[in-house]
Write a protein that holds these residues in place. Structure first.
Motif: not given
Ligand SMILES: [Fe+2]
Ligand SMILES: [Fe+2]
Length: 388
Positions: A41, A43, A98, A186
């Protein structure tokens, strides 16, 4: 001739020493678990690379710490649960929203707290009585210092003066939290993700046998290595998720997944460099797609190991060998060398499928071969599952 002796320092007693290693165990085990969860996840390519490298270091560190705990008379394979304060910090890391938030806690609080504790430990221990800890902690310290230097996080207040001195709750267990399943990995915003990926990449590149096409001209090599780089990232992401989503698996499984994750990350870095230095193209020049990743990720752990490690990687070995041979013949020695190493790394990756697939089938190798046959029957000629 008289030998000179340093007086013994004494250092920690064995039980205090074991408590310190138990706290390091908890921090590093959770870092491996959560970095595996977040790697797909994240990026930013460079950050993804670093997570893959560091989680492999940390997984090996956990193995060594488990061994040291055993030597220090910790009676079970699990050293007891962390205290409330450490558990609260680990919970905060587990509930990050995140990858950036996770990295801020992992690299701004957990790793710095570990570094401080290991420095105290090294300072206090008796280098003769406890030489095994001295050697192990010296290596751990250097690696953790490298991690925080490579992936610096905003400075945060240090959570503990000495993480190593925190108490351990013997006979209690800390459960690891598993993140929700992924939709897809991502990528940086500059990488275009489409349903079908790069239309330039045709099936003949991915089939085995006479009809296989080895890309040799400059334009097709650009597209081919770009697609291969994404496939390596997807492979790293799949292995990371295999580990994260299955905390119930034996520790050696997590070490194998961590190693393969790092290998696939290194492969992506090789293609990244090859494109920039030999092929005059760059990551992000062409679209990518997640069709293959999604089709394999949709399976359970056994299905993923059978389809990805046991089949896709096993078949890729033939193609890497074939590509290498063709490229050597036309004088592209450097590009050929890449396939030489990809092929070598693929051997343990295929073995991971057999080792852990067989484990999941109760140790029955014949059942693993049967599962291979069953799932391979549902693949198209390029190895893509046609229906799921
Ligand atoms: Fe690879
Ligand atoms: Fe591989």
């Amino acid at each position: 001739m008289a030998r000179s002796h340093e007086p013994l320092k004494g250092g920690y007693d064995v039980d205090e020493n074991a408590v310190r290693f138990s706290n390091y165990f908890h921090v590093l085990r959770e870092l491996v678990h959560l970095s595996c969860g977040w790697l797909p996840l994240e990026p930013r390519l460079e950050t993804k690379y670093l997570l893959g490298d560091h989680l492999h270091d940390d997984a090996r560190a956990v193995t060594k710490i488990k061994r040291r705990l055993y030597e220090l008379r910790t009676p079970s394979d699990y050293p007891g649960a962390p205290c409330d304060d450490l558990a609260a910090l680990l919970d905060r890391a587990s509930s990050a929203a995140t990858s950036g938030e996770y990295i801020a806690i992992a690299y701004g609080e957990l790793k710095p707290a570990l570094i401080t504790a290991v420095r105290i430990h090294l300072d206090q221990l008796d280098p003769m009585l406890d030489e095994p800890s001295l050697r192990q902690l010296t290596q751990l310290l250097h690696r953790q210092e490298r991690h925080v230097a490579e992936l610096p996080a905003p400075s945060a207040p240090q959570p503990f003066d000495d993480l190593g001195a925190l108490p351990i709750r013997l006979r209690e267990v800390r459960e690891l939290t598993v993140m929700p399943p992924l939709d897809q990995p991502a990528r940086d915003g500059y990488v275009e993700v489409t349903e079908d990926g790069d239309p330039y990449l045709t099936d003949e590149l991915y089939v085995n046998g006479d009809e296989n096409h080895v890309p040799t001209d400059p334009e097709e090599q650009k597209h081919f290595f770009h697609g291969l780089m994404d496939a390596e990232l997807c492979a790293a992401e799949l292995m990371a998720r295999n580990s994260h989503e299955h905390p119930e698996m034996p520790w050696d499984f997590h070490v194998d997944m961590a190693r393969q994750c790092w290998d696939e990350i290194r492969h992506a870095e090789v293609h990244d460099a090859l494109m920039a230095t030999e092929l005059d193209c760059h990551w992000g020049d062409y679209p990518i797609g997640f069709g293959y990743f999604k089709s394999v990720y949709a399976y359970d752990l056994l299905g993923r190991l059978v389809l990805f490690n046991g089949t896709s990687e096993q078949k890729a070995m033939w193609r890497h060998s074939h590509r290498r041979k063709v490229l050597v013949e036309i004088g592209q020695a450097k590009v050929a060398r890449v396939f030489d190493y990809l092929l070598a790394d693929e051997v343990p990756h295929v073995h991971n499928g057999k080792r852990w697939g067989t484990y999941l089938l109760g140790g029955d190798e014949a059942a693993y071969r049967e599962k291979l046959r069953e799932l391979r029957a549902g693949l198209d000629p390029t190895g893509q599952p046609v229906a799921n």
